[in-house]
Write an enzyme that holds these catalytic residues in place. Structure first.
Site, mmCIF file in Angstrom:
data_model
loop_
_atom_site.group_PDB
_atom_site.id
_atom_site.type_symbol
_atom_site.label_atom_id
_atom_site.label_comp_id
_atom_site.label_asym_id
_atom_site.label_seq_id
_atom_site.Cartn_x
_atom_site.Cartn_y
_atom_site.Cartn_z
ATOM 1 N N VAL B 125 -6.454 -11.585 -35.227
ATOM 2 C CA VAL B 125 -6.467 -12.240 -34.229
ATOM 3 C C VAL B 125 -7.316 -13.024 -33.311
ATOM 4 O O VAL B 125 -7.358 -13.765 -32.671
ATOM 5 C CB VAL B 125 -5.468 -11.872 -32.448
ATOM 6 C CG1 VAL B 125 -3.898 -11.411 -32.789
ATOM 7 C CG2 VAL B 125 -6.060 -10.598 -32.136
ATOM 8 N N GLU B 126 -8.896 -12.669 -34.117
ATOM 9 C CA GLU B 126 -10.259 -12.798 -33.277
ATOM 10 C C GLU B 126 -10.556 -13.901 -34.806
ATOM 11 O O GLU B 126 -9.702 -14.864 -35.259
ATOM 12 C CB GLU B 126 -11.074 -11.780 -33.541
ATOM 13 C CG GLU B 126 -10.419 -11.426 -32.009
ATOM 14 C CD GLU B 126 -10.919 -10.567 -31.021
ATOM 15 O OE1 GLU B 126 -12.242 -10.566 -30.923
ATOM 16 O OE2 GLU B 126 -10.692 -8.817 -31.160
ATOM 17 N N MET B 127 -11.650 -13.795 -35.284
ATOM 18 C CA MET B 127 -12.018 -14.110 -36.813
ATOM 19 C C MET B 127 -11.674 -13.825 -38.137
ATOM 20 O O MET B 127 -11.162 -14.466 -38.637
ATOM 21 C CB MET B 127 -13.439 -13.507 -36.752
ATOM 22 C CG MET B 127 -14.237 -14.037 -35.495
ATOM 23 S SD MET B 127 -15.744 -13.568 -35.173
ATOM 24 C CE MET B 127 -16.986 -14.869 -36.336
#
Lengths: 341, 341
Positions: B125-127
């Site tokens: 859910v980030e990079m």
């Protein structure tokens, strides 16, 4: 809008081949419109707005997200990606040297940088704000912007969409990359280009690329093609057309609704083109050498051999300029209270 | 991990109330681990990596996207937003002065900045990169990074995930904001704080905030709470607990799997807290004055009156420091070829 048809391109190409191309160095400053003079304070405000993700619905996308001034002024993606992973059909054009474009956006739907700056903030697949009024209301909640807009623009209600756009445009007019090897060569330093780059420069003219990519920014801003929208692909009988879906997007036709304008486009600058892969309005072509082959074939009917295309790519590499050192802006604080992202 | 229970907090609070708090100014430099000395070249490389969106699967999210160094070192969002609009359950903590944290992430799952830097790049859910190997492979395609990693780290294969993390951590150790009004006050400039801020400082100690928010970064990095994870909410019988869902996330329990650690958290720094709304691990509290009331009630059983909470907020405003001027990095080019974003 003026429109130059294929026949005219043919004539111009022949003329350009016969005579030396009109090689011009990039100016180090860009002229500003009378109603938006470039000032240091306005540029400083514009750089903050350009880099501020709070201008987007989710607080995650700034102008810089797709037009990265730390890089080639684009996002190196096929098509731009806005809030929530949304994409449209077009590749982000570089913001570097955009001050030298006669029109803005691939399809020329904005006449000025000021007009352009008001588009992406309210585009659903870009920054996704519902309206410019919503943008203004959000900026107005930020005390630092209140003070800075007041200082730059004065008046009782200094935060307006027009003033936001003016500040961003003023900043963009400072995004100029002079002193490329090409520029130094044109100014008399004959060692600034390698032998291969010089051959590429000659071929760039001979093949006819200069017919459209003319002027200091190689974007057709002088002579017959100034401000014109050019057909791309001009010759639809190439395998490249299907392979890269080059006719899928009607381009400037969407703006003018004139059948003549179908698949016509603004001539993009070639400045720093080596940094802005992938290529063309739809970002379908991954590498610069392939882009050169596609253009030669679809625009000029030329099948470049390996050596020629390598030489031209080497010349295009020489259009990478010097990027001015920029101070990282400090964005004014939200002051102990969050937006409803 | 050390864990201080409510009873211990109570004792500490009483002690702190009885005696003057141990007020400390922020150091202007942060110590580096022996195997990662801070050098100018490493910091320069780290700043590029920190700001480079090509470290994400879509090419749109950099470390800076959620930890914006142009702002308060966070994103001013309730919970962080990564690629494709994905969100997790936690608010991005500030990167400013993170060098002074004893552990990293809200739940302390990384011991060092170096360990932390390898997390978000491969978080879904980030990079969103699939693996650190994929990150390394991508960096290796960028000629400028090849050269710069070689210069900074040497060796036959200088581009590694560990070296990437070391460079990013070295850059983060330079992100320090000294000389806040509070710091100047503590160093002897008695006019650096307003009368209200001085009252707030006194109340901050009296109410017991200093029990956890101690040390130069107000993150519990000295005395009994050094490196400890603290229960939040400590007193579950408050309306705030349900209103802001304060017990929904088990915090450090997820790391240790010890029941004692349920709902315990790293003590976050209060440096620049006025810039980092909304508040707490889940970003559920929109304003700083409400955050102060919630903390007083849930941690110390105190109902602050209007004047007291305003005074404490005024004091917290005085923890906003001076942000060093930074040069905007130039990201090394993709060199005429795009990634498969």
């Amino acid at each position: 809008m003026k429109h130059i048809d294929l026949f005219a391109i043919g004539l111009l190409t022949a003329a350009q081949s016969a005579f030396a191309a009109d090689w011009q160095a990039l100016p180090s400053t860009a002229p500003a419109p009378r109603d938006n003079p470039t000032t240091a304070a306005k540029v400083a405000l514009g750089s903050k707005l350009f880099l501020d993700p709070r201008l987007s619905a989710t607080g995650t996308v700034s102008c810089n997200s797709c037009h990265n001034v730390m890089a080639g002024g684009d996002d190196n993606r096929p098509v731009a990606m806005g809030i929530l992973g949304k994409t449209g059909g077009r590749s982000a054009p570089t913001v570097w040297n955009s001050a030298f474009n006669a029109t803005q956006f691939w399809d020329g739907r904005a006449a000025t940088l000021e007009d352009q700056a008001k588009g992406p903030v309210v585009a659903d697949v870009e920054m996704g704000m519902h309206s410019l009024d919503e943008v203004v209301a959000r900026l107005a909640q930020i005390p630092g912007y209140q003070a800075e807009f007041k200082q730059v623009f004065g008046g009782a209600q200094p935060i307006t969409a027009d003033n936001m756009a003016k500040a961003i445009a003023a900043y963009e007019r400072t995004l100029i990359t002079p002193n490329s090897p090409y520029d130094r060569y044109v100014k008399g330093d004959k060692k600034a280009l390698t032998a291969q780059q010089q051959r590429g420069m000659q071929k760039f003219a001979e093949v006819g690329c200069v017919a459209c990519h003319s002027g200091p920014a190689f974007n057709g801003q002088n002579g017959a093609s100034a401000g014109a929208f050019m057909k791309f692909p001009a010759m639809a009988d190439s395998d490249y057309v299907a392979k890269y879906k080059l006719t899928a997007d009607p381009g400037h036709y969407n703006v003018s609704k004139r059948e003549d304008d179908r698949n016509t486009w603004k001539v993009p600058t070639l400045r720093n083109v080596a940094l802005t892969a992938p290529y063309f309005h739809n970002g379908a072509v991954p590498s610069l050498d392939e882009a050169v082959r596609v253009m030669a074939k679809t625009q000029l009917g030329a099948d470049l051999n390996e050596a020629d295309s390598k030489d031209i790519v080497a010349f295009l590499d020489a259009l990478t300029g010097e990027f001015p050192t920029q101070k990282m802006p400090r964005l004014p604080a939200t002051a102990g209270k969050s937006f409803a992202f």
